[in-house]
Design a protein around this motif. Structure first.
Motif, PDB file in Angstrom:
ATOM      1  N   GLY A  87       1.581  -4.773  -7.325  1.00  0.00           N
ATOM      2  CA  GLY A  87       2.175  -5.601  -6.234  1.00  0.00           C
ATOM      3  C   GLY A  87       1.795  -4.852  -4.947  1.00  0.00           C
ATOM      4  O   GLY A  87       0.883  -3.866  -5.293  1.00  0.00           O
ATOM      5  N   TYR A  88       2.248  -5.057  -3.849  1.00  0.00           N
ATOM      6  CA  TYR A  88       1.842  -4.711  -2.628  1.00  0.00           C
ATOM      7  C   TYR A  88       3.097  -4.119  -1.592  1.00  0.00           C
ATOM      8  O   TYR A  88       3.871  -5.253  -1.463  1.00  0.00           O
ATOM      9  N   GLN A  89       2.927  -3.352  -0.765  1.00  0.00           N
ATOM     10  CA  GLN A  89       3.836  -2.860   0.179  1.00  0.00           C
ATOM     11  C   GLN A  89       3.233  -2.716   1.535  1.00  0.00           C
ATOM     12  O   GLN A  89       2.009  -1.992   1.743  1.00  0.00           O
ATOM     13  N   ARG A  90       3.576  -3.438   2.653  1.00  0.00           N
ATOM     14  CA  ARG A  90       2.819  -3.334   3.879  1.00  0.00           C
ATOM     15  C   ARG A  90       3.694  -2.794   5.007  1.00  0.00           C
ATOM     16  O   ARG A  90       4.997  -3.164   4.976  1.00  0.00           O
ATOM     17  N   LEU A  91       3.037  -1.962   5.878  1.00  0.00           N
ATOM     18  CA  LEU A  91       3.589  -1.578   7.192  1.00  0.00           C
ATOM     19  C   LEU A  91       3.267  -1.951   8.309  1.00  0.00           C
ATOM     20  O   LEU A  91       1.883  -2.002   8.347  1.00  0.00           O
ATOM     21  N   HIS A  92       3.963  -2.539   9.136  1.00  0.00           N
ATOM     22  CA  HIS A  92       3.510  -3.013  10.710  1.00  0.00           C
ATOM     23  C   HIS A  92       3.702  -2.314  11.591  1.00  0.00           C
ATOM     24  O   HIS A  92       4.669  -1.252  11.477  1.00  0.00           O
ATOM     25  N   GLY A  93       3.443  -2.523  12.869  1.00  0.00           N
ATOM     26  CA  GLY A  93       3.720  -1.925  13.962  1.00  0.00           C
ATOM     27  C   GLY A  93       2.518  -1.024  14.662  1.00  0.00           C
ATOM     28  O   GLY A  93       1.464  -1.108  14.248  1.00  0.00           O
ATOM     29  N   ALA A  94       3.115   0.462  15.099  1.00  0.00           N
ATOM     30  CA  ALA A  94       2.147   1.094  15.590  1.00  0.00           C
ATOM     31  C   ALA A  94       1.229   1.775  14.386  1.00  0.00           C
ATOM     32  O   ALA A  94      -0.107   2.189  14.616  1.00  0.00           O
ATOM     33  N   GLU A  95       1.773   1.875  13.170  1.00  0.00           N
ATOM     34  CA  GLU A  95       1.120   2.543  12.032  1.00  0.00           C
ATOM     35  C   GLU A  95       0.859   1.251  11.211  1.00  0.00           C
ATOM     36  O   GLU A  95       1.944   0.569  10.739  1.00  0.00           O
ATOM     37  N   GLU A  96      -0.327   0.628  11.119  1.00  0.00           N
ATOM     38  CA  GLU A  96      -0.554  -0.450  10.092  1.00  0.00           C
ATOM     39  C   GLU A  96      -1.382   0.084   8.654  1.00  0.00           C
ATOM     40  O   GLU A  96      -1.866   0.861   8.721  1.00  0.00           O
ATOM     41  N   ALA A  97      -0.585  -0.185   7.609  1.00  0.00           N
ATOM     42  CA  ALA A  97      -0.794   0.109   6.224  1.00  0.00           C
ATOM     43  C   ALA A  97      -0.460  -0.691   5.225  1.00  0.00           C
ATOM     44  O   ALA A  97       0.509  -1.488   5.476  1.00  0.00           O
ATOM     45  N   MET A  98      -1.081  -0.689   3.909  1.00  0.00           N
ATOM     46  CA  MET A  98      -0.802  -1.408   2.731  1.00  0.00           C
ATOM     47  C   MET A  98      -1.195  -0.638   1.909  1.00  0.00           C
ATOM     48  O   MET A  98      -2.301   0.049   1.585  1.00  0.00           O
TER      49      MET A  98
END
Length: 232
Positions: free
Chosen positions: A183-194
């Motif tokens: 599966g996948y986990q995503r982070l939003h905001g100033a830092e974008e990451a998946m």
């Protein structure tokens, strides 16, 4: 967001060892233990803890109290009994299976307690569900919050992205422990990451606006969510 691959953070006898120090923050932690009809003795120190069977069953001895946790076949099959362990306690765990120990550095001590599976609130969210066994309105702790989230194949956990630092009580530190997948986990905001995740992987989220996890088509996904901060 920090990705901790399965098997890369251990300290015998623990198959997963995440403390506030190793995570680089102040409150939240998570340990995993695999037993094969054996016992492990340890102390809780300055952390309050839960004992949560992921598979199998166990007996818990703590401060003169003995509890039997019935457990389950796997995280995808049923809700489990669990137990609360206070700060400053000596604990013996005996059993067969895999067991999670969500932790939080705490300043108040509560008694050893048994949480029966039949009393765990289960909430349907879209096509998935949340087992709120240690949500703030379900079980009393000092700083520890823990819930289980099951996401069916091809879906995402049914919450919009949210900001940890804006939650009531300023809960800032969050741990995701995964089983199943990928599966996948995503982070939003100033830092974008998946990041891609699967069984045994951990994601640490100290801050930022992050979305729930997403299950790849054909693969159910589970995560244990551990949160802690200066307030609950």
């Amino acid at each position: 967001m920090t990705f901790v691959p399965a098997g890369t953070s251990t300290l015998a006898p623990w198959t997963l060892w995440i403390t506030p120090e190793t995570a680089g923050w102040s409150y939240a932690g998570l340990r995993l233990l695999t037993l094969s009809d054996e016992s492990v003795l340890f102390c809780t120190g300055d952390e309050e803890m839960l004992v949560l069977p992921l598979s199998g069953s166990c007996q818990v001895e703590c401060d003169g109290v003995r509890l039997a946790l019935e457990g389950r076949v796997s995280v995808f099959h049923a809700v489990s009994d669990f137990a609360y362990l206070p700060v400053g306690a000596t604990v013996r765990i005996t059993g067969a299976g895999r067991f999670a120990f969500p932790t939080a550095r705490a300043s108040r001590s509560f008694p050893v307690r048994y949480g029966p599976a039949r009393e765990v609130p289960v909430e349907a969210r879209g096509t998935g569900r949340i087992n709120g066994f240690c949500a703030p309105d379900a079980f009393e702790c000092d700083r520890l919050v823990a819930v289980e989230v099951l996401t069916p194949a091809g879906n995402r956990s049914p919450r919009p992205p949210y900001e940890n630092d804006m939650l009531p009580g300023a809960v800032r530190e969050q741990i995701y422990y995964f089983e199943g997948g990928p599966g996948y986990q995503r982070l939003h905001g100033a830092e974008e990451a998946m990041t891609e995740v699967s069984s045994g992987d951990v994601v640490l989220v100290p801050h930022g606006c992050h979305s729930p996890s997403e299950a790849a088509p054909g693969y159910d996904l589970y995560h244990l969510n551990v949160l802690a901060g200066p307030g609950r």
